[in-house]
Design a protein around this motif. Structure first.
Motif, mmCIF file in Angstrom:
data_model
loop_
_atom_site.group_PDB
_atom_site.id
_atom_site.type_symbol
_atom_site.label_atom_id
_atom_site.label_comp_id
_atom_site.label_asym_id
_atom_site.label_seq_id
_atom_site.Cartn_x
_atom_site.Cartn_y
_atom_site.Cartn_z
ATOM 1 N N PRO C 99 0.779 -1.091 -0.023
ATOM 2 C CA PRO C 99 -0.208 -0.028 -0.120
ATOM 3 C C PRO C 99 0.934 1.205 0.190
ATOM 4 O O PRO C 99 0.421 2.043 -0.673
ATOM 5 N N VAL C 100 1.933 1.319 0.655
ATOM 6 C CA VAL C 100 2.899 2.412 0.797
ATOM 7 C C VAL C 100 3.436 2.702 -0.578
ATOM 8 O O VAL C 100 3.497 3.865 -1.185
ATOM 9 N N ALA C 103 0.892 3.916 -2.796
ATOM 10 C CA ALA C 103 0.659 5.532 -2.642
ATOM 11 C C ALA C 103 1.726 6.252 -3.295
ATOM 12 O O ALA C 103 1.348 7.410 -3.839
ATOM 13 N N PHE C 107 1.218 9.158 -5.941
ATOM 14 C CA PHE C 107 1.464 10.393 -5.684
ATOM 15 C C PHE C 107 2.367 11.158 -6.551
ATOM 16 O O PHE C 107 2.112 12.083 -6.902
#
Lengths: 272, 242, 270
Positions: C99-100, C103, C107
């Motif tokens: 998930p990081v 993200a 971004f």
């Protein structure tokens, strides 16, 4: 006598629209027999209603048609064009005969472009929000000093802010009045200085909760903001425009137009 | 005693089968040389032993433990198996000493005088005492490769893998690196080498394995492989390189 | 005693220098002589190169430039840190951290794909418009954040390209020593990657120095806005020329330095 003459000319024009302009403007417009007038893009209430100057509705649109008529152009001989502020004051040839866009007359600008005699002398008004008023802002210079100020960077409101109010914190400046109101809506500024008609429009139409806290009458500032029509430097049409504006003033027509379209200008308290 | 034992090791990259059932036993203190043409699978075999490449099938046993079990953390195993590469792979932004000290510090948690003394001793042992503070680009190829060997040895591995470590060197620098290997051999280090240095393999290896298309075609003591190769392909290879 | 070749090369060099000086001189002469002959030159000179206006506005412009420098000074370190974190996040390999990684990827894609001015508007007016109290609705705060978001995405991509440019054999060597993936990244890959992309990042920070001026759209009176105010008051564009000179005084030496670093690195690697 002059009055009589003008009236008779007007009658002549009305009777013979094809003959068109008086001698003064003959051969001095970009396109023969057509008066090309520039306005902003978009043009705002109360200067031009619905961004449609052709309708003649709104203060500047009405002035434009009255002026054209005075100069001997029928309504269908008026052509509209749009310019940005920067385009208008750039040196060089213009693609309009006159530009009607709330240009304040300043000596510095007058070195680069020509201005007509003023067609409007504006008061400056303080636009703010109900929340700021509730928080205790009052129409006194002392109270106004403590607010966070904003202004449109392209207007003479910037130096007037310093002269009239001298705020404690450095004002925030924006590219146009939409951004000024956005900043006010975001609570980043408390108040902004605009000429009265613009302030009226913004408080009525654009801003939620907009309030006109007060106005500085024209005589309060050393140089009250006067709006003139902008023309290319050395434009021979200037004398015709000035003469026509003079006639409109003398006849009371200009005051009539101002009353019709800027009548809201009353009812805003004067700042002591 | 079998220190490292491979049984039926298979490895393919897509459709390309690189290792096709490798059985190999390396006993403690032994030196095994892998020979064979480029692309025969020597390098891949070494990388599999160090778990840099996961194997598809078969098993690799280190001291009797299956280290190739899928899902097993490779890190602790790698600290027990040292590896030296053909292109040195020193870390260019660190001095020779920092290259050597990094893993003992971070993995073993060593520090202070104990570590620096031990590292200095290693440099001295391989004749590089005066090169400890140099950066890799200030060292010759032979010196860089010796630093790479010292770096692997600093983790005190039980077994060392050497992947054609002299192939990238200028001929006159090969000797100094082979001398290091001789020294290690004499000290009883267990070693597996992929090499093109046939003379060296003949002189020092306990076992020589000839790899061909992912299989060990023939293996045995160097004398037998070099003097009396049984397989025609071995003979053909040796006649080309000798 | 110079060799025959040295004498020849010295003569060649002299001739090349003469030709270069001659042609440059001709072009400059043509500009200096011909441009003022253009019919509009006087008007242009009055509007763009007005010495009187320049002298009057230059101190004010310099003063406003301090604002640019201040904004740059607090944004740059935050951008460097955020860019580094993003680059690392985007390179994560552990499944639990997917998930990081996603993200970070989203971004970077989003903020690299948007014009800076748009982000400044959206964040500078939008977030304070949610009703934050002072001082948390400050245009300085959110405008700076907009710059940080956009530029950290750029910096992250540059650093990631640096990470990818590090040969896999470095990772293999680190892993063969038993270093954890984290230590491999921290001690082996990143230091090399970051060093390798210093010139590219310098170019980004030069661009940032210029884009600080975009904050003027949401209120702060920095040099670009100050020049605009002077322009409106005096109906003269000379203040913009003054602002341009101040920018150039910073950016040209910085660009030259970045080029110098880049060519030195190229030499070192060849």
């Amino acid at each position: 006598m002059t009055r009589l003459l003008t009236t008779s000319t007007l009658a002549l024009v009305l009777a013979l629209p094809a003959v068109a302009q008086t001698d003064c403007a003959a051969g001095k417009t970009i396109e023969e027999g057509v008066l090309t007038i520039a306005t902003g893009n978009p043009a705002y209430y109360p200067w031009v209603l619905n961004d449609a100057p052709e309708s003649g509705e709104g203060f500047e649109a009405a002035v434009a048609y009255a002026l054209a008529e005075e100069m001997g152009f029928a309504a269908d001989q008026v052509s509209w064009t749009r310019t940005s502020f920067d385009q208008s004051i750039q040196p060089g040839a213009k693609d309009f005969d006159v530009n009607l866009q709330q240009f304040s007359i300043t000596p510095e600008r007058a070195q680069v472009v020509d201005f007509s005699v003023p067609y409007y002398t504006s008061a400056m008004a303080v636009l703010t929000t109900g929340a700021v008023v509730e928080a205790g802002a009052e129409p006194t210079v002392a109270s106004l000093k403590g607010l966070v100020w904003g202004a449109d960077a392209n207007t003479t409101a910037v130096p007037m802010l310093t002269d009239l109010i001298a705020p404690e914190r450095q004002p925030l400046l924006y590219g146009d009045n939409v951004d000024v109101t956005a900043a006010m809506q975001a609570g980043q500024i408390d108040a902004a200085l605009f000429d009265l008609p613009t302030a009226l429009y913004l408080s009525a139409v654009v801003l939620n909760d907009g309030v006109l806290l007060g106005q500085f009458p024209p005589e309060r500032s050393e140089n009250p903001d006067q709006f003139g029509l902008l023309m290319e430097k050395g434009n021979p049409l200037k004398e015709c425009v000035d003469a026509a504006l003079g006639a409109l003033k003398d006849s009371g027509r200009l005051a009539e137009i101002e009353a019709t379209w800027l009548q809201d200008a009353t009812g805003v308290p004067v700042i002591e | 005693m079998a220190m490292l034992q491979l049984t039926g090791v298979r490895k393919a990259f897509g459709d390309n089968v690189v290792l096709d059932g490798i059985d190999l036993t390396v006993s403690a203190g032994q030196m095994v040389c892998l020979i064979g043409a480029s692309g025969s699978g020597k390098s891949t075999l070494l990388r599999c032993m160090n778990l840099l490449e996961p194997i598809d099938d078969g098993a690799i046993l280190l001291d009797g433990t299956d280290i190739s079990e899928p899902g097993r953390d490779p890190q602790p195993v790698r600290t027990r198996i040292g590896m030296v590469f053909q292109s040195y792979n020193l870390f260019p932004h660190m001095t020779a000493r920092a290259n050597v000290e990094l893993a003992p510090r971070r993995v073993r948690g060593q520090s202070g005088a104990a570590l620096s003394d031990r590292v200095a001793a290693l440099f001295a042992r391989f004749g590089l005492a005066d090169r400890m503070e140099h950066y890799p680009d200030q060292l010759s190829g032979g010196q860089q490769q010796r630093v790479a060997i010292i770096r692997a040895l600093a983790m005190a591995p039980e077994i060392m893998l050497f992947d054609e470590i002299t192939s990238a060197l200028d001929p006159e620098l090969v000797g100094e690196v082979l001398d290091v290997l001789r020294q290690l051999r004499a000290e009883g280090m267990t070693m597996v080498l992929a090499t093109h240095e046939m003379g060296f393999a003949r002189e020092l290896a306990d076992t020589v394995c000839f790899l061909d298309r992912g299989r060990i075609l023939e293996s045995g003591p160097p004398a037998r492989i070099f003097e009396t190769p049984q397989e025609p392909r071995t003979r053909a290879f040796l006649s080309r390189v000798l | 005693m110079p060799t025959r070749r040295e004498i020849f090369e010295a003569r060649q060099r002299r001739r090349a220098n003469l030709v270069a000086a001659g042609s440059t001189g001709l072009v400059v002469l043509a500009i200096v002589v011909l441009v003022p002959l253009a019919p509009g030159w006087e008007a242009v000179q009055r509007s763009f190169f007005n010495g009187e206006v320049f002298a009057r506005t230059f101190p004010g412009l310099l003063n406003a430039f301090l604002m640019d420098i201040a904004i740059f000074a607090w944004c740059a370190p935050l951008i460097a840190a955020a860019g580094l974190l993003l680059a690392i996040a985007r390179d994560l390999r552990a499944p639990a951290l997917t998930p990081v990684k996603l993200a970070a990827t989203a971004f970077i894609d989003i903020f690299r794909g948007l014009p800076v001015i748009l982000v400044i508007y959206l964040i500078g007016f939008g977030i304070p418009g949610l009703g934050l109290p002072r001082p948390w609705n400050s245009p300085y705060l959110w405008g700076s954040l907009a710059l940080i978001l956009v530029y950290s995405a750029y910096v992250a991509e540059v650093i990631r390209s640096g990470i990818e440019s590090i040969h896999d054999s470095q990772r293999a060597a680190a892993q063969s020593l038993g270093l954890s993936p984290r230590d491999t990244m921290r001690f082996v890959i990143l230091p090399q990657a970051v060093r390798r992309v210093v010139p590219a990042n310098m170019n980004l920070f030069i661009a940032l120095q210029k884009d600080v001026a975009l904050l003027s759209f949401i209120g702060p009176v920095e040099i670009f806005r100050q020049a605009g105010v002077y322009k409106s008051l005096l109906a003269n564009f000379t203040p913009y020329v003054g602002a341009a000179l101040i920018f150039l005084a910073i950016t040209i030496p910085a660009t030259r330095y970045a080029d110098h670093l880049m060519s030195r690195q190229k030499r070192a690697r060849s």
